[in-house]
Scaffold this motif. Sequence first.
Motif, PDB file in Angstrom:
ATOM      1  N   ALA A  18      -3.128  -4.834  -9.494  1.00 57.61           N
ATOM      2  CA  ALA A  18      -2.905  -6.580  -9.281  1.00 57.61           C
ATOM      3  C   ALA A  18      -3.389  -6.587  -7.865  1.00 57.61           C
ATOM      4  O   ALA A  18      -4.273  -7.772  -7.663  1.00 57.61           O
ATOM      5  N   ILE A  19      -3.844  -6.348  -6.177  1.00 61.94           N
ATOM      6  CA  ILE A  19      -4.273  -6.329  -5.396  1.00 61.94           C
ATOM      7  C   ILE A  19      -5.197  -6.932  -5.299  1.00 61.94           C
ATOM      8  O   ILE A  19      -6.219  -7.481  -5.199  1.00 61.94           O
ATOM      9  N   ASN A  20      -6.230  -6.148  -6.324  1.00 58.88           N
ATOM     10  CA  ASN A  20      -7.636  -5.694  -6.083  1.00 58.88           C
ATOM     11  C   ASN A  20      -8.358  -7.211  -6.737  1.00 58.88           C
ATOM     12  O   ASN A  20      -9.129  -7.699  -6.944  1.00 58.88           O
ATOM     13  N   ALA A  21      -7.467  -7.547  -8.411  1.00 63.67           N
ATOM     14  CA  ALA A  21      -7.841  -8.421  -9.417  1.00 63.67           C
ATOM     15  C   ALA A  21      -7.700 -10.259  -7.729  1.00 63.67           C
ATOM     16  O   ALA A  21      -7.722 -11.156  -8.532  1.00 63.67           O
ATOM     17  N   LEU A  22      -7.114 -10.152  -6.745  1.00 63.79           N
ATOM     18  CA  LEU A  22      -6.504 -11.463  -7.005  1.00 63.79           C
ATOM     19  C   LEU A  22      -8.006 -11.582  -6.203  1.00 63.79           C
ATOM     20  O   LEU A  22      -9.082 -11.068  -5.803  1.00 63.79           O
ATOM     21  N   PRO A  23      -7.932 -13.284  -5.842  1.00 65.00           N
ATOM     22  CA  PRO A  23      -9.424 -13.721  -4.742  1.00 65.00           C
ATOM     23  C   PRO A  23      -9.291 -13.083  -3.839  1.00 65.00           C
ATOM     24  O   PRO A  23      -8.684 -13.126  -2.832  1.00 65.00           O
ATOM     25  N   SER A  24     -10.871 -13.065  -3.764  1.00 65.24           N
ATOM     26  CA  SER A  24     -11.544 -12.384  -2.315  1.00 65.24           C
ATOM     27  C   SER A  24     -10.548 -13.451  -1.129  1.00 65.24           C
ATOM     28  O   SER A  24     -10.822 -14.860  -1.336  1.00 65.24           O
ATOM     29  N   ASN A  25     -10.618 -12.431  -0.115  1.00 61.67           N
ATOM     30  CA  ASN A  25      -9.842 -14.731   0.998  1.00 61.67           C
ATOM     31  C   ASN A  25     -11.680 -15.459   1.231  1.00 61.67           C
ATOM     32  O   ASN A  25     -10.963 -15.938   2.064  1.00 61.67           O
ATOM     33  N   ASP A  26     -12.094 -13.973   1.231  1.00 61.35           N
ATOM     34  CA  ASP A  26     -13.487 -14.978   1.485  1.00 61.35           C
ATOM     35  C   ASP A  26     -13.539 -17.142   0.857  1.00 61.35           C
ATOM     36  O   ASP A  26     -13.660 -17.759   0.952  1.00 61.35           O
ATOM     37  N   THR A  27     -13.655 -16.214  -0.551  1.00 65.02           N
ATOM     38  CA  THR A  27     -13.848 -17.132  -1.353  1.00 65.02           C
ATOM     39  C   THR A  27     -12.123 -18.397  -0.817  1.00 65.02           C
ATOM     40  O   THR A  27     -12.347 -19.813  -0.799  1.00 65.02           O
ATOM     41  N   LEU A  28     -11.164 -17.925  -0.943  1.00 67.38           N
ATOM     42  CA  LEU A  28     -10.130 -18.634  -0.680  1.00 67.38           C
ATOM     43  C   LEU A  28     -10.366 -19.453   1.195  1.00 67.38           C
ATOM     44  O   LEU A  28      -9.656 -20.962   0.614  1.00 67.38           O
ATOM     45  N   ALA A  44       0.942  -1.087   0.354  1.00 67.02           N
ATOM     46  CA  ALA A  44      -0.072   0.151   0.384  1.00 67.02           C
ATOM     47  C   ALA A  44       0.263   1.160   0.270  1.00 67.02           C
ATOM     48  O   ALA A  44       0.815   1.895  -0.475  1.00 67.02           O
ATOM     49  N   SER A  45       1.796   1.217   0.927  1.00 65.56           N
ATOM     50  CA  SER A  45       3.208   2.298   1.128  1.00 65.56           C
ATOM     51  C   SER A  45       3.658   2.912  -0.926  1.00 65.56           C
ATOM     52  O   SER A  45       4.094   3.886  -0.488  1.00 65.56           O
ATOM     53  N   LEU A  46       3.567   2.000  -1.349  1.00 70.66           N
ATOM     54  CA  LEU A  46       4.193   1.985  -2.803  1.00 70.66           C
ATOM     55  C   LEU A  46       3.510   2.682  -2.971  1.00 70.66           C
ATOM     56  O   LEU A  46       4.303   3.466  -4.557  1.00 70.66           O
TER      57      LEU A  46
END
Lengths: 514, 80
Positions: free
Chosen positions: A375-385, A365-367
Amino acid sequence: MIRAARLQACARQAARSYRFQSTLPPTPVKKSRPVRKFFFRLSLLTATFYLGGGYLATKNDAIQDAFEDFVPFGEFVVSNIEYYSYHKDELLSPFSKVNDSFADVKEKLGLEKTVPIPKQGVQSDKIELKKEEETPTETAVGRSLPLLHLETGDQVIDSTVNALNELIAAMNLKVTSLENQQVVESLHRSLTSLAEKYKTFSTAKQLEQGVVDEQLKTYLNQKEVELTQEFVNKLEEAKKQLEERHSKQLEGEIGAAEKRIQLEALNLIEQSKLAAIEQFNKVISEKVDSERANKLKDLDALAARVSEIEKYQLELGKSAGLYYNYRDIKKSIGALQGLLLSNESSPKRGEELVKELDNLKKLVASLDNDLITQAINALPSNDTLLRNGGVLTQSQLLARWELLLPELRSVSLLPPNAGLVGHISSFVFSKLLFAKSGKPVKTDDELIGNDIESVIARVNEYLVKNELDNAVEEVSNMKGWARKLADDWLAESRRKLELQFLVDLLETEVDVSV
Amino acid sequence: MSEITTSAPSTSLVNAKWDVVISNAIVKSGLGFGAGVLASVLFFRRRAFPVWLGLGFGFGRAYSEGDSIFREAGVREVKA
């Protein structure tokens, strides 16, 4: 021959007799011409109707309204009749317009100017000739009234004489009788006596005027001398007054100018004094400054160095922070990759993955990089994982594929929209299929290289070689029941692939940007 | 885990259909068989052919319903 000639003669005679008969004057038959008569009467009636109606219309307003409203061309006829009743002159003299235009043309050409004809001469000649012809006995031949000959030198009398002469000439054109001549002579006599009287009167008047003129002249001369004397006196007085006033004004002005000049001089002196003091101060301050600079020069240089070092230190701190961050990110990415690629299956795999991903999100986030955030937004959500226990390991995927294979084979021979018999036969005959191995070549043909056994062999090959993307592509290209059966496996593999790809992307981007 | 996964796994799609078809076939043929036996006892002095006939009807019915199951039409629901 002779007979023929005779025959001809007879024929000629016969023809003659016939012609004689035919040329008899026909008895004159009076033809009645009903059509012509009808038209004639009709036009006559129409004309009388229109003329009479129009005339009445001009006289009576009620008739005019009715005539204009109900009779065709009534208005036109009424207006024409009115026009001609108002312009009778034009109607009566139809050539007046022509004459006017002719006169215009003449005027334009200048014909009237170039041909001056003396009216008297011409007319008088004509009349004399007429008199000779018509009444030669009444008047003497060639006799005319004598003109008046009198030149007095006075304008009024001359003009009256001329006028009378013209009158006499006019009378000459008409009848010239003896009586008239006597009248003219008496007129002449009286006129001469009048002229003489006038002359004597005018000479007496001239003499009187000469005396009066002389008296007036002497009087005027006296007056002139007096007036000039008076004028000269006044002029001198005015001159003196003006000179006095001018000299006074001049003195006042000179005094004012002297005062002003003195003041200006004083100002200038003050100014120069002030400037000198300022310059002196400046010189002193410069000297003081240079002295101080010499002594404290090193101190300034020292301050500059210190500030520079401060800057460096700050930059260093920043880069150190960045470096730490970068190291943490690399570490986190490495851990993620380890989790994704590891072959150890554990029930806490999903939780570990989610934890590591959260950690990475915080670090990244700091970058403040667009690509990384995307890319971070496109990651599958924690719930599905968490629900699916993270991602499957390679061996798990392979095992599931192996479990799927008999099902795929049993539905591989189904016809489209298969019923009970289709399913039974497919199930039975799939037992007879030979399994393929290796990597069968893919072709455009539907059967060769694209049958279920070839696909299965290729997917096996890819999975063994750890080329999950190719395996997924092959499976997703399957059709019908087989594709439906492989749905779950495909979803699992895709999730894993997605994660792998995004983590790789993050790593590269972090390497590039930091 | 079991409470979250609501839908059946995709691998067992065809097998589930097979289950329905086979159970349906057993029921229908059983009904046919029963009807045949009853008819044989009551009307045909315990002859064998009504039993075979009933069984055949049962299988026939089961076959047609199985066909419709595989063709995605589903089983005809009968309200008892």
